[in-house]
Design an enzyme around this catalytic site. Structure first.
Site, short mmCIF file in Angstrom:
data_model
loop_
_atom_site.label_atom_id
_atom_site.label_comp_id
_atom_site.label_asym_id
_atom_site.label_seq_id
_atom_site.Cartn_x
_atom_site.Cartn_y
_atom_site.Cartn_z
N HIS A 207 0.80 -1.23 0.00
CA HIS A 207 0.00 0.00 0.00
C HIS A 207 0.83 1.27 0.00
CE1 HIS A 207 0.76 -0.53 4.34
NE2 HIS A 207 0.67 0.79 4.40
C1 UD1 Z 1 -2.50 5.20 5.67
C2 UD1 Z 1 -1.26 5.82 6.30
C3 UD1 Z 1 -0.09 4.85 6.20
C4 UD1 Z 1 -0.45 3.50 6.80
C5 UD1 Z 1 -1.74 2.98 6.16
C6 UD1 Z 1 -2.16 1.73 6.88
C7 UD1 Z 1 -1.01 8.26 6.15
C8 UD1 Z 1 -0.31 9.35 5.46
N1 UD1 Z 1 -0.87 7.04 5.60
O1 UD1 Z 1 -2.25 5.02 4.29
O2 UD1 Z 1 1.01 5.37 6.92
O3 UD1 Z 1 0.61 2.61 6.57
O4 UD1 Z 1 -2.79 3.95 6.31
O5 UD1 Z 1 -3.06 0.97 6.12
O6 UD1 Z 1 -1.66 8.47 7.14
N2 UD1 Z 1 -9.65 4.14 1.66
C9 UD1 Z 1 -10.84 3.49 1.47
N3 UD1 Z 1 -11.36 2.79 2.54
C10 UD1 Z 1 -10.75 2.73 3.74
C11 UD1 Z 1 -9.52 3.38 3.90
C12 UD1 Z 1 -8.98 4.10 2.85
O7 UD1 Z 1 -11.43 3.53 0.41
O8 UD1 Z 1 -11.28 2.12 4.67
C13 UD1 Z 1 -9.10 4.94 0.55
C14 UD1 Z 1 -9.10 6.44 0.93
O9 UD1 Z 1 -10.32 7.04 0.66
C15 UD1 Z 1 -7.99 6.96 0.05
C16 UD1 Z 1 -7.01 5.79 0.01
O10 UD1 Z 1 -7.73 4.62 0.35
O11 UD1 Z 1 -8.44 7.21 -1.23
C17 UD1 Z 1 -5.84 5.99 0.93
O12 UD1 Z 1 -6.26 6.14 2.28
P1 UD1 Z 1 -5.40 7.02 3.33
O13 UD1 Z 1 -5.89 6.79 4.70
O14 UD1 Z 1 -5.27 8.44 2.88
O15 UD1 Z 1 -3.94 6.43 3.18
P2 UD1 Z 1 -3.43 4.92 3.23
O16 UD1 Z 1 -2.80 4.59 1.93
O17 UD1 Z 1 -4.52 4.05 3.73
N1 UDP Z 2 -3.66 -6.62 8.46
C1 UDP Z 2 -4.93 -7.20 8.53
N2 UDP Z 2 -5.54 -7.59 7.37
C2 UDP Z 2 -4.97 -7.45 6.15
C3 UDP Z 2 -3.69 -6.87 6.07
C4 UDP Z 2 -3.08 -6.46 7.26
O1 UDP Z 2 -5.47 -7.37 9.63
O2 UDP Z 2 -5.59 -7.83 5.14
C5 UDP Z 2 -3.00 -6.17 9.71
C6 UDP Z 2 -1.59 -6.67 9.92
O3 UDP Z 2 -1.57 -7.94 10.53
C7 UDP Z 2 -1.01 -5.59 10.81
C8 UDP Z 2 -1.69 -4.33 10.31
O4 UDP Z 2 -2.86 -4.76 9.62
O5 UDP Z 2 -1.37 -5.82 12.17
C9 UDP Z 2 -0.77 -3.57 9.39
O6 UDP Z 2 -1.45 -2.54 8.79
P1 UDP Z 2 -0.95 -1.85 7.44
O7 UDP Z 2 -0.03 -2.76 6.70
O8 UDP Z 2 -2.18 -1.38 6.75
O9 UDP Z 2 -0.21 -0.55 7.97
P2 UDP Z 2 1.30 -0.24 8.37
O10 UDP Z 2 1.71 -1.16 9.46
O11 UDP Z 2 2.13 -0.33 7.14
O12 UDP Z 2 1.23 1.19 8.82
#
Ligand code: UD1
Ligand code: UDP
Length: 362
Positions: A207
């Site tokens: 991601h």
């Molecule tokens: C965010 C965090 C990242 C973390 C990740 C964990 C920031 C800058 N980034 O990245 O550090 O590793 O979460 O997963 O805070 N979206 C959906 N449904 C959801 C969630 C997100 O559709 O439930 C979409 C949002 O609308 C957006 C995109 O996914 O278009 C990215 O979401 P966003 O929370 O901005 O950043 P992540 O890539 O999820």
């Molecule tokens: N995780 C989950 N389901 C998934 C992928 C990840 O429950 O399909 C959990 C994973 O075990 C870990 C956390 O989500 O505990 C990590 O989140 P993510 O990779 O989104 O964020 P990051 O750690 O990179 O910020």
């Protein structure tokens, strides 16, 4: 009665705060702990499922802020959170991790003179092109309690001149959640249901914007996963950011049969898949730690990591973003060239207990 508000917004936040909420419950006669959900992650499979599976209390406050640019998201969370904190006047705000919700909450609380505790302080990738690195640095600077999960974090905070009295080496609350749920994870039937043979499949998650936000990088990544899926079945639970981009760039065509693409999985199901996998390929922060704890081989497709203990002590292989290198390392591991690992110091399931004790003693 003390009042504490924990501010969470994204998937990894929920997992890091669940054990803290549980540990603070022991002091419920002295402290009222509330949870504020910013709304950054909102799909059931990115949010609600973790509250259910980790038996967390429902959020007391929901700000409903999601999407937008970094500035927009951070600013909107700040505006909404300020109202809650002005009304509630907590004695402490707890923020976990390094996402935009973490930064926004730390900024608001510090401007209002409310003490802040940062769970997972001190981690540094030394790469300011990562939004998370800015979030970590700023959050640490304004925090009063710096709760550190690995030795590198202690070094980084001291090198940055942080006051020693604020820094506490407590261990890793993400590992507390894993440890607390380990039996459920081991007994979960997800591998059987998916027809997978233990130690004979790969799990992948991606991601990071650097890997998934441009068509060439994401295209090469999917090609590499598709080639590896001919060696072993490869399960790829897709993060919403990545899902949107796969569709946008039309990369969901002609995928091999061995590549199983799923929605994001629940916590127990996902970690059960990881527990029995031969190899995990990821750019996640937390998954580098969870694989190290479980002794599962992990390839991290990034140029750096803010979690060096997973390389120095654990089973993590940091290979960069060149796909030939990713593929070669994966084939080596599948061929039996693996790395032994140990569980890092203080990753013992008791980090949240230490955090609660420190907060309650001061
Ligand atoms: C965010 C965090 C990242 C973390 C990740 C964990 C920031 C800058 N980034 O990245 O550090 O590793 O979460 O997963 O805070 N979206 C959906 N449904 C959801 C969630 C997100 O559709 O439930 C979409 C949002 O609308 C957006 C995109 O996914 O278009 C990215 O979401 P966003 O929370 O901005 O950043 P992540 O890539 O999820
Ligand atoms: N995780 C989950 N389901 C998934 C992928 C990840 O429950 O399909 C959990 C994973 O075990 C870990 C956390 O989500 O505990 C990590 O989140 P993510 O990779 O989104 O964020 P990051 O750690 O990179 O910020």
């Amino acid at each position: 009665m003390k009042k504490i508000i924990s501010v969470v917004g994204a998937r990894p936040n929920f997992i890091k705060i669940a054990p803290v909420a549980k540990a603070l419950k022991k002091y419920r006669k002295e402290v009222k702990h509330q949870i504020c959900h910013t709304g950054q992650h909102f799909d059931k499979r990115m949010s609600e499922i973790f509250f259910d599976q980790l038996k967390m209390p429902r959020p007391d406050f929901s700000l409903g802020v999601s999407g937008g640019s970094h500035a927009e998201q951070t600013a909107r969370i700040m505006l909404e959170l300020e109202k809650v904190l002005a009304e509630e006047r907590p004695d402490l705000v707890i923020v976990p991790g390094d996402v935009n919700s973490t930064l926004a909450a730390a900024l608001v609380a510090s401007k209002m003179g409310i003490p802040i505790a940062h769970v997972e302080a001190g981690l540094r990738s030394f790469d300011k092109s990562m939004p998370e690195e800015i979030n970590r640095i700023v959050t640490d600077v304004v925090s009063d309690y710096l709760f550190v999960s690995e030795h590198s974090g202690m070094r980084n905070l001291r090198d940055e001149g942080m006051d020693d009295s604020k820094i506490h080496f407590v261990g890793n609350t993400m590992i507390d959640s894993l440890e607390a749920n380990y039996n459920l994870i081991e007994e979960c039937s997800v591998t059987k249901e998916m027809g997978l043979k233990p130690a004979n499949y790969i799990v992948a998650t991606f991601h990071r914007p650097s890997n998934v936000d441009n068509p060439e990088a994401l295209g090469e990544l999917i090609d590499t996963l598709s080639r590896l899926a001919k060696e072993r079945t490869l399960v790829f639970p897709v993060h919403p950011r990545t899902h949107k981009n796969i569709e946008r760039y039309g990369l969901n065509k002609n995928l091999p049969k061995g590549l199983i693409i799923t929605e994001p999985l629940g916590y127990i199901e996902f970690l059960s898949l990881v527990r029995y996998a031969e190899l995990v390929i990821t750019d996640s922060g937390g998954i580098q730690e969870e694989t190290t704890y479980m002794g599962v081989q992990c390839i991290t497709v990034r140029k750096n990591t803010e979690r060096p203990v997973t390389i120095d002590v654990g089973t993590n292989h940091l290979v960069g973003t060149q796909m030939e290198k990713v593929e070669k390392t994966a084939l080596d591991i599948l061929g039996g060239i693996t790395k032994p690992g140990r569980i890092p110091e203080m990753w013992d399931g008791k980090a949240a207990k230490r955090i609660a004790e420190i907060i309650m003693e001061s």
